[in-house]
Every structure is written in structure tokens, then in C-alpha cells.
Design an enzyme around this catalytic site. Structure first.
Site, short mmCIF file in Angstrom:
data_model
loop_
_atom_site.label_atom_id
_atom_site.label_comp_id
_atom_site.label_asym_id
_atom_site.label_seq_id
_atom_site.Cartn_x
_atom_site.Cartn_y
_atom_site.Cartn_z
N GLY A 1 0.81 -1.21 0.00
CA GLY A 1 0.00 0.00 0.00
C GLY A 1 0.84 1.26 0.00
N LEU B 1 -4.38 -5.75 -4.69
CA LEU B 1 -3.37 -4.69 -4.62
C LEU B 1 -2.00 -5.23 -4.21
CD1 LEU B 1 -2.78 -1.61 -4.71
CD2 LEU B 1 -3.36 -1.55 -2.28
N ASP B 2 -0.99 -4.93 -5.04
CA ASP B 2 0.41 -5.26 -4.76
C ASP B 2 0.63 -6.75 -4.49
OD1 ASP B 2 1.08 -2.57 -5.00
OD2 ASP B 2 0.79 -2.18 -2.86
N ALA B 3 -0.18 -7.60 -5.09
CA ALA B 3 -0.09 -9.04 -4.83
C ALA B 3 0.10 -9.86 -6.09
CB ALA B 3 -1.34 -9.51 -4.08
#
Length: 300
Positions: A217, A243-245
Site C-alpha cells: 500500500g 493490490l500489490d499481490a
């Protein structure tokens, strides 16, 4: 003078790659895969230049392979080669693709107000180290217009607010539809919606200013400082709806200490970010990456 040198290098590279192709394969592992593929290419008159393979488990795992080869009159002969290869592919339950090396991938770079990752990509492209076409730069701010246009690259300013996000993404999709093979989020600092992502599955690369999965994040350097980390890093990954995965492509780190404040962490982190992102983009455009179960196999 610089432009003429770059054009000369580019022309030379085009000639060298005119008959070169790259094949990526994934399938359940079993004996005979390498032999079958190599024999097939030999019978077609292809010259294998490089062959890399990896298995998750020789007994019951997945097998991955990348082959670079030359074939005379590739443009004319490749369609028949692909059609005939389906027999091998069906036999081994392969997922496969073939790419012509001469066909440069078209890039769209999305940026916000920070220029370090964008500049690294532009410099490497100008030097001929990124064998791709930068079709456009898209930004939610107008700050980078002069910089981008000085390289002769189209710049598109599309402001984004919570109220206009849907319309902004509609315009972005309109700009990139049929014109872009890879979207690069070079510190774009906006969350990409699933609707946009589905148009570019495994074809959006983001640079996250953290060594994921730590500090997901916003404000990861503040999070890292508060945690008292001794290493900071950056992660380039494919973008997914989570998100960001998404599948991680490349990472790097640098040692820090309690003496480094947040601003110093950011300064050191910018260097890591630009290098990590450029590596990931280079590997993608050279067809070195295979995605499997939210991971990447990188033939580097």
C-alpha cells in the site's frame, strides 16, 4: 549525432533478429519433452541458439522451457511451423507461444510526478538497451510533457480524481487499444481497476517501492522507518486485481541503518526502483517470463 547512432544500432539489431524467434512452453513434466521439441525444430531446419528449462518437480511437477532459434525466411515459414507444432503441443498438453524477435513490443508508460523510473526507461531505450517501441507516455499530471516530448514520444495528460476515475480509464483504454502490448506503471501512484486490468492480463508491470510482501500500500518508506528495518527494497510485479499481490518479477535491496531518516530512505530507494523496474521490463520484452500460479519463472 546521438539519434543517428541510435538509428544505426537499431537497424543493425533489426537485421540480426530478422529470422529469430523465441518459444515459451509450459506443461506437465514427463520424459521426452526436450527431445521432441528439439527434434521438431531440427526437422524444420531451425538452428537452436539457446535453450533453458526448469521443472518444479521431475516426478509430478510443471515443466517450463524457453528456446531461441533462427529459421530461414522466418516471416514466411513461421505460420506453417506453428501449425505443425500443435501436434507436439497436444501430445504433451502444452501451453505455448512463439514470438518473432524482430517484432518490437509497444510500450505505454504511465507516470505521475516522479520522474526517476521514467528517465531510466527512456535512457535505456535511447541507448538501445530496451529493444521496444515506446508508443506513448500517459500521466495524470502535465509535469513530464516537455521531458517526454524531447525524446519524440507522444505525451497524453489525463487527469484523475475520484469523480473522474472511470472516465479517465475509459480514455486510457481508448488510447491503448490495439496500440500497446505492455503497460508500465513507473510510479503512477494510482490504483488500476479490474476492468482495466482484464484488458492487459499479465501485461501490466508495476514498481512498488517496497520489498513485497512487506509494507503493502501507500507510504512504504514511512512504514519501513517506523518498523526500524535494516534493509529496504523495491519490487517489480505484474498487476492483478489484488493490490500489490501480483506475480513478482524482480526485487532488489540495500542495507540501511537507524541513522537514515525517511527522506534518506526515499532517496536510496529511488535508485533501487529504477533498476528493478528496467530489469523487469527488459525481461518481459525479451520473452523471458512465464507466469504460473501467481509466480513467475524467469529465464535470465
Amino acid at each position: 549525432m546521438t539519434q543517428n547512432v541510435y538509428q544505426h544500432q537499431d537497424s543493425k539489431g533489426r537485421e540480426e533478429n530478422a529470422n529469430r524467434a523465441r518459444m515459451l512452453i509450459s506443461c506437465p513434466d514427463r520424459p521426452g519433452i526436450v527431445a521432441a521439441v528439439s527434434q521438431f525444430l531440427y526437422e524444420k531446419g531451425a538452428n537452436i541458439l539457446q535453450s533453458d528449462q526448469y521443472t518444479t518437480d521431475p516426478a509430478s511437477g510443471m515443466f517450463f522451457m524457453r528456446i531461441a532459434f533462427d529459421l530461414a525466411d522466418l516471416e514466411q515459414n513461421l505460420p506453417a511451423l506453428q501449425e505443425d507444432f500443435t501436434r507436439i503441443a497436444d501430445r504433451f498438453e502444452m501451453r505455448w507461444s512463439v514470438y518473432r524477435a524482430v517484432r518490437r513490443k509497444r510500450l505505454a508508460i504511465f507516470v505521475s510526478r516522479e520522474d526517476h523510473c521514467l528517465l531510466e526507461l527512456l535512457w535505456q531505450w535511447q541507448a538501445g538497451d530496451l529493444d521496444a517501441e515506446i508508443s506513448m507516455v500517459v500521466s495524470n499530471h502535465d509535469d513530464m510533457r516537455g521531458l517526454v516530448e524531447s525524446f519524440g514520444i507522444p505525451f497524453h495528460h489525463i487527469p484523475v480524481t475520484p469523480e473522474t476515475k472511470a472516465e479517465a480509464e475509459r480514455r486510457q483504454l481508448e488510447l491503448t487499444a490495439g496500440k500497446v502490448d505492455l503497460v508500465i506503471l513507473a510510479r503512477y501512484m494510482q490504483i488500476i481497476t479490474p476492468k482495466f486490468i482484464e484488458h492487459f492480463t499479465n501485461r501490466i508491470i508495476n514498481i512498488h517501492h517496497s520489498f513485497l510482501p512487506a509494507f503493502v500500500g501507500g507510504k512504504p518508506y514511512h512504514q519501513a522507518y517506523d518498523r526500524g528495518v535494516k534493509l529496504i527494497g523495491a519490487t517489480a510485479h505484474y498487476v492483478t486485481a489484488e493490490l500489490d499481490a501480483g506475480p513478482i518479477i524482480e526485487q532488489d535491496v540495500q542495507r540501511v541503518s537507524h541513522r537514515n531518516n525517511v527522506d534518506e530512505l526515499k532517496r536510496m530507494g529511488r535508485h533501487i526502483e529504477r533498476i528493478v523496474l528496467a530489469r523487469a521490463v527488459k525481461w518481459h520484452i525479451e520473452d523471458r517470463l512465464v507466469v504460473y500460479q501467481n509466480k513467475t519463472v524467469a529465464f535470465i
